[in-house]
Write an enzyme that holds these catalytic residues in place. Structure first.
Site, PDB file in Angstrom:
ATOM      1  N   LYS A  71       0.803  -1.232   0.000  1.00 51.60           N
ATOM      2  CA  LYS A  71       0.000   0.000   0.000  1.00 51.60           C
ATOM      3  C   LYS A  71       0.838   1.286   0.000  1.00 51.60           C
ATOM      4  O   LYS A  71       0.432   2.289  -0.559  1.00 51.60           O
ATOM      5  CB  LYS A  71      -0.933   0.014   1.214  1.00 51.60           C
ATOM      6  CG  LYS A  71      -2.145  -0.883   1.094  1.00 51.60           C
ATOM      7  CD  LYS A  71      -3.007  -0.736   2.349  1.00 51.60           C
ATOM      8  CE  LYS A  71      -4.327  -1.435   2.219  1.00 51.60           C
ATOM      9  NZ  LYS A  71      -5.211  -1.159   3.354  1.00 51.60           N
ATOM     10  N   ASP A 107     -10.250   3.479   2.458  1.00 50.75           N
ATOM     11  CA  ASP A 107     -10.435   2.869   3.785  1.00 50.75           C
ATOM     12  C   ASP A 107     -11.147   3.813   4.769  1.00 50.75           C
ATOM     13  O   ASP A 107     -12.057   3.406   5.493  1.00 50.75           O
ATOM     14  CB  ASP A 107      -9.094   2.461   4.391  1.00 50.75           C
ATOM     15  CG  ASP A 107      -8.557   1.174   3.789  1.00 50.75           C
ATOM     16  OD1 ASP A 107      -9.352   0.371   3.269  1.00 50.75           O
ATOM     17  OD2 ASP A 107      -7.327   0.967   3.854  1.00 50.75           O
TER      18      ASP A 107
HETATM   19  P1  NAP Z   1      -0.411  -1.350  10.833  1.00 48.63           P
HETATM   20  O1  NAP Z   1      -0.218  -0.192   9.922  1.00 48.63           O
HETATM   21  O2  NAP Z   1       0.604  -2.429  10.886  1.00 48.63           O
HETATM   22  O3  NAP Z   1      -0.600  -0.741  12.322  1.00 48.63           O
HETATM   23  C1  NAP Z   1      -0.886  -1.576  13.399  1.00 48.63           C
HETATM   24  C2  NAP Z   1      -0.949  -0.775  14.674  1.00 48.63           C
HETATM   25  O4  NAP Z   1      -1.238  -1.682  15.735  1.00 48.63           O
HETATM   26  C3  NAP Z   1       0.356  -0.088  15.066  1.00 48.63           C
HETATM   27  O5  NAP Z   1       0.077   1.068  15.802  1.00 48.63           O
HETATM   28  C4  NAP Z   1       1.007  -1.144  15.919  1.00 48.63           C
HETATM   29  O6  NAP Z   1       1.932  -0.627  16.863  1.00 48.63           O
HETATM   30  C5  NAP Z   1      -0.170  -1.688  16.675  1.00 48.63           C
HETATM   31  N1  NAP Z   1       0.067  -3.042  17.135  1.00 48.63           N
HETATM   32  C6  NAP Z   1       0.440  -4.106  16.387  1.00 48.63           C
HETATM   33  N2  NAP Z   1       0.552  -5.199  17.158  1.00 48.63           N
HETATM   34  C7  NAP Z   1       0.247  -4.794  18.419  1.00 48.63           C
HETATM   35  C8  NAP Z   1       0.213  -5.458  19.670  1.00 48.63           C
HETATM   36  N3  NAP Z   1       0.510  -6.755  19.773  1.00 48.63           N
HETATM   37  N4  NAP Z   1      -0.107  -4.748  20.775  1.00 48.63           N
HETATM   38  C9  NAP Z   1      -0.400  -3.424  20.673  1.00 48.63           C
HETATM   39  N5  NAP Z   1      -0.377  -2.735  19.515  1.00 48.63           N
HETATM   40  C10 NAP Z   1      -0.065  -3.424  18.403  1.00 48.63           C
HETATM   41  O7  NAP Z   1      -1.774  -2.092  10.518  1.00 48.63           O
HETATM   42  P2  NAP Z   1      -3.126  -1.438   9.974  1.00 48.63           P
HETATM   43  O8  NAP Z   1      -3.146  -1.528   8.495  1.00 48.63           O
HETATM   44  O9  NAP Z   1      -3.293  -0.125  10.639  1.00 48.63           O
HETATM   45  O10 NAP Z   1      -4.216  -2.493  10.483  1.00 48.63           O
HETATM   46  C11 NAP Z   1      -4.622  -2.511  11.832  1.00 48.63           C
HETATM   47  C12 NAP Z   1      -5.851  -3.417  11.965  1.00 48.63           C
HETATM   48  O11 NAP Z   1      -6.916  -2.897  11.209  1.00 48.63           O
HETATM   49  C13 NAP Z   1      -5.595  -4.841  11.433  1.00 48.63           C
HETATM   50  O12 NAP Z   1      -6.193  -5.754  12.312  1.00 48.63           O
HETATM   51  C14 NAP Z   1      -6.315  -4.882  10.109  1.00 48.63           C
HETATM   52  O13 NAP Z   1      -6.837  -6.162   9.852  1.00 48.63           O
HETATM   53  C15 NAP Z   1      -7.449  -3.888  10.344  1.00 48.63           C
HETATM   54  N6  NAP Z   1      -7.872  -3.267   9.090  1.00 48.63           N
HETATM   55  C16 NAP Z   1      -9.160  -3.485   8.704  1.00 48.63           C
HETATM   56  C17 NAP Z   1      -9.624  -2.930   7.534  1.00 48.63           C
HETATM   57  C18 NAP Z   1     -11.052  -3.183   7.119  1.00 48.63           C
HETATM   58  O14 NAP Z   1     -11.407  -2.925   5.967  1.00 48.63           O
HETATM   59  N7  NAP Z   1     -11.893  -3.648   8.011  1.00 48.63           N
HETATM   60  C19 NAP Z   1      -8.790  -2.133   6.730  1.00 48.63           C
HETATM   61  C20 NAP Z   1      -7.469  -1.929   7.159  1.00 48.63           C
HETATM   62  C21 NAP Z   1      -7.029  -2.513   8.345  1.00 48.63           C
HETATM   63  P3  NAP Z   1       3.481  -0.406  16.476  1.00 48.63           P
HETATM   64  O15 NAP Z   1       3.479   0.769  15.557  1.00 48.63           O
HETATM   65  O16 NAP Z   1       4.102  -0.177  17.761  1.00 48.63           O
HETATM   66  O17 NAP Z   1       3.920  -1.667  15.775  1.00 48.63           O
END
Ligand code: NAP
Length: 275
Positions: A71, A107
């Protein structure tokens, strides 16, 4: 589905790609509307991304969704990037208009549409987002234009502060916290971390302190343990299925100029996620 020489091709680039629900959702929508389009999953290795993007033009592909891990990296290969995608720093939808590749991010708008269809307004609400990654940024972009206040919490404080600084340029209602002891004061709490994807994940916070006037959202598209426990406390809950649905619906609209049949898409997603 009848694929002919005239069929318009759309699809998705990801690595891995086998778990994506988008082909089933988009192809069902094309079929239901009678549009001569099809949607194909492409396994694109990170080393092959630039060539894959060039192939959008050379193979006359109309539109592509972009998923993990491409992305952000894909942005450098596009001709134009729309404002929301620039802010989020990520593109999830490409439109090929006369050989110009334009990058969008649907999104954030998808998330807002999912709240809207659940009858939830964010106006005058104090909202907490847990997590500071791409999904938090996409949702935060719209929330900080409308909410009374938007508070960010995450495990990496530098990322939280960076996101808060960027969001303040959009809406001056953004602050950060460094612990989750005061969850009660937020009307809406959004989990934007992957905590809950695996069944043995810990909760992002202690759900025992929730009260029935609160709204708990999880961007993960299934009903996570957090949502189940919040529901038991009487909270309103929203999972990420609606966001997934609407980001896809908005992409469909960008490619075809038509609104897709939302209920057809939703029913495909619900079946695929065993609701
Ligand atoms: P991302 O860019 O990798 O960001 C993940 C965030 O969560 C970061 O702030 C990360 O912290 C934190 N994190 C990861 N593992 C963690 C843990 N074990 N404990 C506490 N914090 C944690 O991912 P993203 O794209 O934002 O996605 C986040 C979630 O949203 C995912 O579950 C994804 O499936 C969901 N999502 C859903 C949709 C939808 O259409 N429904 C679309 C996009 C995403 P650090 O920065 O410290 O690593």
């Amino acid at each position: 589905m009848n694929i002919s020489g005239k069929t318009t091709i759309t699809g998705i680039f990801g690595y891995p790609i086998e778990h994506t629900l988008s082909p089933a959702m988009q192809n069902a929508a094309f079929e239901a509307t009678g549009l001569d389009y099809c949607y194909v999953p492409f396994l694109v290795h990170p080393d092959g991304l630039e060539n894959a993007v060039k192939a959008i033009r050379s193979m006359n592909i109309k539109g592509i969704n972009i998923t993990v891990p491409h992305k952000e990296k894909v942005m450098q290969f596009l001709d134009e990037i729309r404002e929301e995608a620039l802010f989020i720093g990520a593109v999830n939808t490409i439109v090929n208009t006369d050989d110009r590749l334009i990058g969008f991010n649907t999104d954030g708008r998808g998330f807002m549409k999912s709240l809207n269809e659940s009858g939830i307004s964010v106006k005058d609400k104090d909202i907490l987002i847990i997590g500071a990654g791409g999904a938090a940024r996409a949702a935060g972009y719209y929330l900080c234009m409308e909410a009374r206040s938007l508070t960010l919490y995450g495990r990496t404080q530098s990322k939280v502060e960076r996101l808060a600084g960027d969001l303040r340029k959009v809406g001056d209602v953004v602050s950060t916290i460094d612990n989750l002891s005061d969850i009660k004061r937020f009307r809406m709490i959004i989990n934007a971390t992957p905590l809950g994807l695996k069944h043995d994940d810990p909760l992002p916070f202690d759900a025992n302190i929730l009260g029935k006037e609160q709204i708990v959202c999880d961007l993960i598209y299934k009903n996570t343990r957090l949502l189940k426990e919040a529901s038991e406390k009487g909270c309103s809950i929203v999972n990420g299925l609606g966001m997934l649905l609407w980001q896809g619906a908005l992409a469909f609209e960008l490619w075809t100029g038509k609104m897709p049949p939302i209920n057809v898409m939703r029913s495909v997603l619900e079946k695929s996620t065993h609701y």
